[in-house]
Design a protein around this motif. Structure first.
Motif, short mmCIF file in Angstrom:
data_model
loop_
_atom_site.label_atom_id
_atom_site.label_comp_id
_atom_site.label_asym_id
_atom_site.label_seq_id
_atom_site.Cartn_x
_atom_site.Cartn_y
_atom_site.Cartn_z
N LEU A 37 3.90 1.88 -4.20
CA LEU A 37 2.79 1.58 -3.31
C LEU A 37 3.30 0.59 -2.25
CD1 LEU A 37 -0.31 1.82 -2.78
CD2 LEU A 37 -0.59 -0.12 -4.31
N VAL A 38 3.14 0.94 -0.97
CA VAL A 38 3.68 0.06 0.07
C VAL A 38 2.60 -0.70 0.83
CG1 VAL A 38 5.79 1.39 0.39
CG2 VAL A 38 3.81 1.95 1.77
N ALA A 39 1.38 -0.16 0.86
CA ALA A 39 0.31 -0.86 1.58
C ALA A 39 -1.03 -0.36 1.04
CB ALA A 39 0.38 -0.58 3.08
N ARG A 40 -2.00 -1.26 0.94
CA ARG A 40 -3.28 -0.81 0.41
C ARG A 40 -4.43 -1.71 0.87
NH1 ARG A 40 -4.82 -3.07 -5.45
NH2 ARG A 40 -3.91 -5.14 -5.26
N PHE A 41 -5.62 -1.14 0.82
CA PHE A 41 -6.86 -1.88 0.89
C PHE A 41 -7.29 -2.11 -0.55
CE2 PHE A 41 -7.92 -1.41 5.33
CZ PHE A 41 -7.29 -0.24 5.70
N ASN A 42 -7.84 -3.26 -0.83
CA ASN A 42 -8.40 -3.42 -2.17
C ASN A 42 -9.92 -3.61 -2.08
OD1 ASN A 42 -8.98 -6.11 -1.61
ND2 ASN A 42 -7.13 -6.87 -2.59
N SER A 43 -10.54 -3.64 -3.23
CA SER A 43 -12.00 -3.65 -3.28
C SER A 43 -12.59 -4.91 -2.67
CB SER A 43 -12.49 -3.48 -4.72
OG SER A 43 -11.96 -4.50 -5.54
N GLY A 44 -11.79 -5.95 -2.54
CA GLY A 44 -12.27 -7.18 -1.92
C GLY A 44 -12.14 -7.17 -0.41
N GLY A 45 -11.62 -6.06 0.13
CA GLY A 45 -11.44 -5.96 1.57
C GLY A 45 -10.13 -6.53 2.06
N TRP A 46 -9.28 -6.95 1.14
CA TRP A 46 -7.99 -7.52 1.54
C TRP A 46 -6.96 -6.41 1.71
CZ3 TRP A 46 -7.88 -12.52 2.75
CH2 TRP A 46 -8.87 -13.34 2.21
N LEU A 47 -5.96 -6.71 2.51
CA LEU A 47 -4.84 -5.81 2.69
C LEU A 47 -3.65 -6.38 1.93
CD1 LEU A 47 -5.08 -5.23 6.55
CD2 LEU A 47 -6.30 -4.06 4.71
N ASN A 48 -2.94 -5.50 1.25
CA ASN A 48 -1.75 -5.91 0.51
C ASN A 48 -0.56 -5.06 0.94
OD1 ASN A 48 -4.10 -6.05 -2.01
ND2 ASN A 48 -3.00 -7.89 -1.39
N TYR A 49 0.59 -5.68 1.04
CA TYR A 49 1.80 -4.98 1.44
C TYR A 49 2.93 -5.31 0.47
CZ TYR A 49 -0.58 -4.38 5.91
OH TYR A 49 -1.48 -4.04 6.89
N ALA A 50 3.79 -4.31 0.25
CA ALA A 50 5.01 -4.58 -0.49
C ALA A 50 5.89 -5.52 0.35
CB ALA A 50 5.75 -3.27 -0.76
N ASP A 51 6.65 -6.34 -0.33
CA ASP A 51 7.50 -7.30 0.38
C ASP A 51 8.45 -6.60 1.34
OD1 ASP A 51 7.87 -9.64 -2.40
OD2 ASP A 51 6.30 -9.43 -0.88
N SER A 52 8.89 -5.41 0.97
CA SER A 52 9.88 -4.69 1.77
C SER A 52 9.34 -4.23 3.12
CB SER A 52 10.42 -3.49 0.99
OG SER A 52 9.36 -2.62 0.64
N VAL A 53 8.02 -4.18 3.28
CA VAL A 53 7.44 -3.68 4.54
C VAL A 53 6.58 -4.73 5.23
CG1 VAL A 53 7.42 -1.35 3.57
CG2 VAL A 53 5.31 -2.70 3.57
N LYS A 54 6.39 -5.88 4.60
CA LYS A 54 5.52 -6.91 5.15
C LYS A 54 6.02 -7.34 6.53
CE LYS A 54 3.95 -9.30 1.84
NZ LYS A 54 3.82 -10.27 0.71
N GLY A 55 5.10 -7.41 7.47
CA GLY A 55 5.45 -7.80 8.84
C GLY A 55 5.88 -6.64 9.71
N ARG A 56 6.11 -5.49 9.11
CA ARG A 56 6.54 -4.32 9.90
C ARG A 56 5.52 -3.19 9.86
NH1 ARG A 56 10.80 -1.52 8.27
NH2 ARG A 56 10.61 -2.07 6.04
N CYS A 94 -0.71 9.28 0.92
CA CYS A 94 -1.86 8.41 0.81
C CYS A 94 -2.63 8.81 -0.44
CB CYS A 94 -2.76 8.51 2.03
SG CYS A 94 -3.39 10.16 2.38
N ASN A 95 -3.36 7.87 -0.99
CA ASN A 95 -4.11 8.14 -2.20
C ASN A 95 -4.98 6.95 -2.51
OD1 ASN A 95 -4.87 9.31 -4.76
ND2 ASN A 95 -2.89 10.37 -4.76
N THR A 96 -5.83 7.14 -3.50
CA THR A 96 -6.58 6.00 -4.01
C THR A 96 -5.67 5.20 -4.94
OG1 THR A 96 -7.37 7.40 -5.81
CG2 THR A 96 -8.79 7.20 -3.88
N GLU A 97 -6.20 4.09 -5.40
CA GLU A 97 -5.48 3.31 -6.40
C GLU A 97 -6.46 2.95 -7.51
OE1 GLU A 97 -4.43 -0.65 -5.57
OE2 GLU A 97 -2.95 -0.75 -7.18
N PRO A 98 -6.23 3.46 -8.73
CA PRO A 98 -5.11 4.30 -9.12
C PRO A 98 -5.16 5.67 -8.46
CG PRO A 98 -6.72 4.23 -10.88
CD PRO A 98 -7.16 3.20 -9.85
#
Length: 113
Positions: free
Chosen positions: A47-66, A95-99
């Motif tokens: 998983l490289v990037a996602r929206f979570n249920s709290g409305g936050w965005l999360n990114y894998a360290d390898s892609v953060k900032g790019r 793309c997909n849901t999580e899980p």
């Protein structure tokens, strides 16, 4: 059954950019946990990037900032803007849901000179 159709991949030189699109077969207004995954040859899907249920965005360290994830709920579409691409970003992107549920065919991204 929700279906995902990814598009926008291609061949790009290192340092280049691509924008991936993910069209979903149903309304995404109420789908909060969604994201972009990728699978490189010989590696596990991650998983490289996602929206979570709290409305936050999360990114894998390898892609953060790019990479930047975004969505247009009115169009049932999610996007992944990828900048400063590196050869190690080469993978099939999904793309997909999580899980994750049923996988689409993905879109190939190749970063090479």
């Amino acid at each position: 059954q929700v279906q995902f159709v990814e598009s926008g991949g291609g061949l790009v030189q290192p340092g280049g950019s691509l924008r991936l699109s993910c069209t979903v077969s149903k309304s995404i207004y109420s789908i909060y946990n969604m994201g972009w995954y990728r699978q490189a040859p010989g590696k596990q899907r991650e998983l490289v990037a996602r929206f979570n249920s709290g409305g936050w965005l999360n990114y894998a360290d390898s892609v953060k900032g790019r990479f930047t994830i975004s969505r247009d709920s009115a169009k049932n579409t999610m996007y992944l803007q990828m900048n400063s691409l590196k050869p190690e970003d080469t993978a099939v992107y999904y793309c997909n849901t999580e899980p994750a549920i049923l996988w689409g065919q993905g879109t190939q991204v190749t970063v090479s000179s």
